[in-house]
Design an enzyme around this catalytic site. Structure first.
Site, short mmCIF file in Angstrom:
data_model
loop_
_atom_site.label_atom_id
_atom_site.label_comp_id
_atom_site.label_asym_id
_atom_site.label_seq_id
_atom_site.Cartn_x
_atom_site.Cartn_y
_atom_site.Cartn_z
N ASP A 264 0.83 -1.19 0.00
CA ASP A 264 0.00 0.00 0.00
C ASP A 264 0.88 1.25 0.00
OD1 ASP A 264 -2.20 1.62 0.10
OD2 ASP A 264 -3.03 0.77 1.93
N SER B 55 4.72 4.30 10.69
CA SER B 55 5.03 3.03 10.03
C SER B 55 3.75 2.27 9.71
CB SER B 55 5.93 2.19 10.95
OG SER B 55 5.85 0.82 10.66
N LYS B 56 3.66 1.71 8.49
CA LYS B 56 2.48 0.91 8.13
C LYS B 56 2.35 -0.32 9.01
CE LYS B 56 3.46 0.66 3.68
NZ LYS B 56 3.34 0.28 2.26
N ARG B 57 3.47 -0.81 9.50
CA ARG B 57 3.44 -2.01 10.35
C ARG B 57 2.79 -1.70 11.70
NH1 ARG B 57 6.96 -4.05 14.02
NH2 ARG B 57 8.50 -2.43 13.54
#
Length: 495
Positions: free
Chosen positions: A18, A256-258
């Protein structure tokens, strides 16, 4: 770099998932700069990391950029004079230039296996040396290469960093940066599978695509000396560099996407945010519009087109900036309130349909002005208005109908009186309904909030809804009376 060179900038994401909100900010800054100077904004896809690249990611990247209104002048879907714009379609170009560097003594072959590289790293650690490669393959001769090739050993091509020297480059945001070459790695430029690394591929593309300015994330500052050395090795003029500051999460650290769902552009697309609000907000994450109104207060609401008129790279901030979603939430609400109601109604249709409702467009257009001052996200429309788009609402507990200070008996009596008004009132308009129902509340000795609250729950199954009388008018006589009658039956059955 020559100042007369036309402005050409690029956004070059890797299709590994993404689109990160930091990537959108980088794309936005490039777009603003190109539009500011009448230049070109190029979309290039850097997919040479075959292990991490995902086929479905490219479509998501383009969707995210289009949603944000960041149109590109050249790219993989529309072409252009410098194509192709997908790196995996340009492999022969990178291989040519990697071998050119070897032939001209600027790079070399290295044949170590993964196990040998691990042994080198362990030995350096034991000696108290910095981690990384020990440049041992520099000592190999063409005869060694021929022998290893005959054995079928794969090799990489590494940059031969000029030792004992200093590399200097200018960052438009941070000024002059100096690095001792001995502290740099002989970076891999071409992997054994024939794919280039970022260091080689992006640089060859930037040169061949005539990129004038490289605007990218701060994380690439450490690699820029290597890129400067590569430009010098090729004898090419480097672009001007500007590194945008890191985006920080309010709780600390990089967003962060995480760890943070709001790090992905899909969070905002699916979350009911207006793209205009998001780009407005991102302009102030690492840059500042700087304009003030007639009262001397800083202007916070402005379009990306307005920002493009004054955008300069030198005004980016060098330090990390927090990504305050709470402020974006507020800003989104401000944008909603400034919209033309009919335009807003068009935007509100999608979240309702996504939630499974069949939308009567005329009803939505009438409802929109009633909630425009109350919602901050487009998705809020579902909570506020879903009862307009269903045949029946579901009230399971009669207690929901009973307002503070009332009993089941007094609530039943109040709703029966309300039903009589709804059935017989000739003027079924908001003003007519308000006048008649207020008179009934006085007759019953009820506070307006008590009486109207019971009617609201009966007709919407919600404690909070758009203004009651306007809602009743939009629902119409038949639906309003049917729902109040069902609420009465519920109270009776519980009695």
């Amino acid at each position: 770099m020559s100042d007369h060179k036309p402005v050409r900038v690029r956004f070059a994401p890797s299709p590994t998932g993404d689109l990160h909100i930091g990537g959108v900010r980088t794309a936005l800054f490039n777009w603003l700069f190109a539009r500011r100077h009448g230049g070109k904004f190029i979309l290039r896809i850097e997919d040479t990391d075959q292990k991490r690249s995902r086929e479905d990611s490219l479509g998501g990247i383009m969707t995210g950029l289009r949603w944000a209104g960041l149109d590109w002048d050249e790219g993989p879907d529309i072409g252009g004079p410098y194509g192709p714009y997908v790196q995996s379609e340009r492999l022969d170009i990178y291989r040519h230039w990697a071998h050119w560097l070897v032939e001209n003594g600027k790079a070399y072959r290295a044949y170590e296996t993964e196990q040998e590289l691990e042994q080198i790293a362990a030995a350096r650690k034991a000696q108290g040396l910095p981690p990384g490669y020990d440049r041992s393959a520099r000592r190999l001769t063409p005869d060694d290469w021929a022998r290893f090739d005959a054995e079928g050993r794969p090799y990489v091509i590494r940059l031969k960093v000029p030792l004992g020297q200093e590399t200097v480059f200018t960052d438009l945001v941070r000024g002059e940066i100096r690095v001792q070459n001995d502290s740099l790695q002989d970076a891999v430029l071409l992997k054994s599978d024939g794919y280039p690394t970022y260091h080689l591929a992006h640089l060859v593309d930037d040169h061949l695509m005539d990129i004038s300015h490289v605007v990218r994330a701060e994380e690439w500052i450490a690699s820029t000396p290597l890129h400067q050395i590569l430009y010098e090795a090729f004898g090419w003029e480097p672009p001007k560099f500007a590194h945008a500051p890191v985006i920080l999460h309010p709780s600390g650290g990089k967003i962060s996407k995480r760890k943070h769902p709001e790090a992905a552009i899909s969070y905002f697309i699916n979350g009911g945010y207006l793209p205009e609000a998001v780009t407005n907000f991102l302009c102030n994450v690492g840059w500042n519009y700087g304009a003030k109104d007639e009262k001397g207060e800083e202007i916070q609401i402005f379009s990306k087109e307005d920002a493009a008129k004054v955008f300069e790279l030198e005004r980016m901030t060098p330090t990390g900036t927090k990504f305050d979603v709470v402020k974006l939430h507020w800003l989104n609400g401000e944008y909603i309130r400034r919209m033309n109601p009919d335009d807003l109604a068009v935007r509100l249709r999608e979240p309702l349909e996504r939630a499974g409702y069949e939308v009567n467009v005329d009803v939505l257009r009438r409802v929109t002005p009633l909630i425009q001052e109350r919602i901050k996200l487009l998705n809020d429309v579902v909570e506020w208005t879903a009862f307009f788009f269903v045949d029946d609402i579901h009230l399971d507990d009669p207690v929901q109908l009973i307002q503070k200070g009332m009993t089941a008996e007094s609530t039943l009596n109040a709703l029966q009186r309300a039903l009589a008004v709804l059935q017989s009132l000739p003027d079924f308009t908001a003003s007519g309904l308000e006048s008649a129902l207020r008179a009934v509340a006085e007759e019953l000795g009820l506070k307006a909030g008590q009486f109207f609250g019971a009617i609201r729950v009966a007709t919407s199954a919600q404690k909070v809804s758009p203004p009651l009388f306007e809602s009743l008018e939009i629902l119409g006589r038949d639906t309003s009376t049917r729902r109040v009658a069902q609420a009465i039956d519920l109270l009776k059955s519980a009695g």
